[in-house]
Design a protein around this motif. Structure first.
Motif, PDB file in Angstrom:
ATOM      1  N   HIS A 197       0.797  -1.222   0.000  1.00  0.00           N
ATOM      2  CA  HIS A 197       0.000   0.000   0.000  1.00  0.00           C
ATOM      3  C   HIS A 197       0.831   1.274   0.000  1.00  0.00           C
ATOM      4  O   HIS A 197       0.484   2.230  -0.686  1.00  0.00           O
ATOM      5  CB  HIS A 197      -0.984  -0.029   1.167  1.00  0.00           C
ATOM      6  CG  HIS A 197      -1.895  -1.202   1.091  1.00  0.00           C
ATOM      7  ND1 HIS A 197      -2.871  -1.334   0.127  1.00  0.00           N
ATOM      8  CD2 HIS A 197      -1.957  -2.346   1.822  1.00  0.00           C
ATOM      9  CE1 HIS A 197      -3.504  -2.473   0.270  1.00  0.00           C
ATOM     10  NE2 HIS A 197      -2.964  -3.115   1.296  1.00  0.00           N
ATOM     11  N   ARG A 198       1.908   1.310   0.757  1.00  0.00           N
ATOM     12  CA  ARG A 198       2.752   2.517   0.772  1.00  0.00           C
ATOM     13  C   ARG A 198       3.361   2.777  -0.599  1.00  0.00           C
ATOM     14  O   ARG A 198       3.499   3.929  -1.004  1.00  0.00           O
ATOM     15  CB  ARG A 198       3.844   2.392   1.820  1.00  0.00           C
ATOM     16  CG  ARG A 198       3.306   2.436   3.235  1.00  0.00           C
ATOM     17  CD  ARG A 198       4.361   2.765   4.269  1.00  0.00           C
ATOM     18  NE  ARG A 198       3.881   2.555   5.614  1.00  0.00           N
ATOM     19  CZ  ARG A 198       2.962   3.276   6.232  1.00  0.00           C
ATOM     20  NH1 ARG A 198       2.405   4.283   5.616  1.00  0.00           N
ATOM     21  NH2 ARG A 198       2.587   3.002   7.465  1.00  0.00           N
ATOM     22  N   GLU A 199       3.706   1.713  -1.304  1.00  0.00           N
ATOM     23  CA  GLU A 199       4.262   1.860  -2.638  1.00  0.00           C
ATOM     24  C   GLU A 199       3.194   2.299  -3.637  1.00  0.00           C
ATOM     25  O   GLU A 199       3.492   2.992  -4.610  1.00  0.00           O
ATOM     26  CB  GLU A 199       4.899   0.545  -3.110  1.00  0.00           C
ATOM     27  CG  GLU A 199       6.132   0.135  -2.341  1.00  0.00           C
ATOM     28  CD  GLU A 199       5.831  -0.622  -1.043  1.00  0.00           C
ATOM     29  OE1 GLU A 199       4.646  -0.732  -0.644  1.00  0.00           O
ATOM     30  OE2 GLU A 199       6.788  -1.101  -0.418  1.00  0.00           O
ATOM     31  N   ALA A 200       1.960   1.911  -3.403  1.00  0.00           N
ATOM     32  CA  ALA A 200       0.869   2.210  -4.337  1.00  0.00           C
ATOM     33  C   ALA A 200       0.469   3.676  -4.334  1.00  0.00           C
ATOM     34  O   ALA A 200       0.188   4.251  -5.393  1.00  0.00           O
ATOM     35  CB  ALA A 200      -0.348   1.349  -3.996  1.00  0.00           C
ATOM     36  N   VAL A 201       0.441   4.280  -3.165  1.00  0.00           N
ATOM     37  CA  VAL A 201      -0.124   5.631  -3.020  1.00  0.00           C
ATOM     38  C   VAL A 201       0.506   6.659  -3.964  1.00  0.00           C
ATOM     39  O   VAL A 201      -0.220   7.420  -4.618  1.00  0.00           O
ATOM     40  CB  VAL A 201      -0.082   6.092  -1.545  1.00  0.00           C
ATOM     41  CG1 VAL A 201      -0.411   7.570  -1.406  1.00  0.00           C
ATOM     42  CG2 VAL A 201      -1.061   5.250  -0.719  1.00  0.00           C
ATOM     43  N   PRO A 202       1.838   6.743  -4.091  1.00  0.00           N
ATOM     44  CA  PRO A 202       2.398   7.753  -5.007  1.00  0.00           C
ATOM     45  C   PRO A 202       1.973   7.569  -6.466  1.00  0.00           C
ATOM     46  O   PRO A 202       1.797   8.553  -7.186  1.00  0.00           O
ATOM     47  CB  PRO A 202       3.916   7.583  -4.859  1.00  0.00           C
ATOM     48  CG  PRO A 202       4.114   6.868  -3.573  1.00  0.00           C
ATOM     49  CD  PRO A 202       2.885   6.034  -3.363  1.00  0.00           C
TER      50      PRO A 202
END
Length: 182
Positions: A77-82
């Motif tokens: 999820h952290r990688e997806a947000v940007p």
């Protein structure tokens, strides 16, 4: 020697994540491979290929959105947000992008952002029951159980008018009981 071993381990993990040496194309990665991995629901492979492709073509709006979706579905999820944020800035407006964006925002602790993204997904496709149910749960967590019940009851009323069974009966009852609404 240690640096070489780390590189070998990283390459091995990349090949394992993508499922085949072809899918773990060296950067820049292949859009075709990313699309093939996506179609096969190999989310780690798709995300890696899209990410690599975007290093060469960073302003591709559709691939930024697909990278975000692939990362979300892979649980990163952290990688997806940007990727979602950039895709939105490039003008992508699709229900699946916003639905995925909401999942990753919620998973990373941005409840307000998740609510906003779920609302946008429902503006585009009001019949998304999974998004509607998630949004209702988020509204409850935000301290707005009345808004959550209203969101679900409106949809169930539409179903009834069309001769269908209501969908959210149990979730509505649970929210009302927990929040003391009658």
């Amino acid at each position: 020697m240690r640096v070489v071993n780390l590189v070998v381990v990283a390459l091995a993990l990349g090949l394992a994540a993508c499922g085949s040496p072809k899918a773990a194309a060296p950067l820049p990665a292949s859009l075709e491979d990313g699309d093939n991995c996506f179609a096969q629901r190999n989310w780690n492979c798709a995300a890696a290929n899209y990410h690599g492709y975007l290093k060469t073509y960073p302003n591709d709006p559709a691939v930024n959105a697909k990278a975000g979706i692939a990362y979300t579905r892979a649980g990163h999820h952290r990688e997806a947000v940007p990727f979602y944020k950039y895709a939105e800035g490039l003008g992508v407006i699709t229900y699946d992008m916003y639905a995925g964006y909401a999942i990753s925002l919620d998973a990373t602790g941005d409840l307000d952002g998740a609510i906003r993204a779920n609302r946008k997904a429902l503006e585009l496709v009001p019949s998304l029951v999974d998004v509607r149910g998630s949004l209702a749960a988020q509204l409850v967590r935000k301290g707005q159980p009345g808004d959550a019940v209203k969101l679900l009851e409106e949809f169930d009323a539409l179903l009834k008018r069309n001769g269908q069974q209501p969908y959210f009966t149990a979730q509505i009852a649970s929210i009302k009981q927990t929040a003391g609404l009658n």
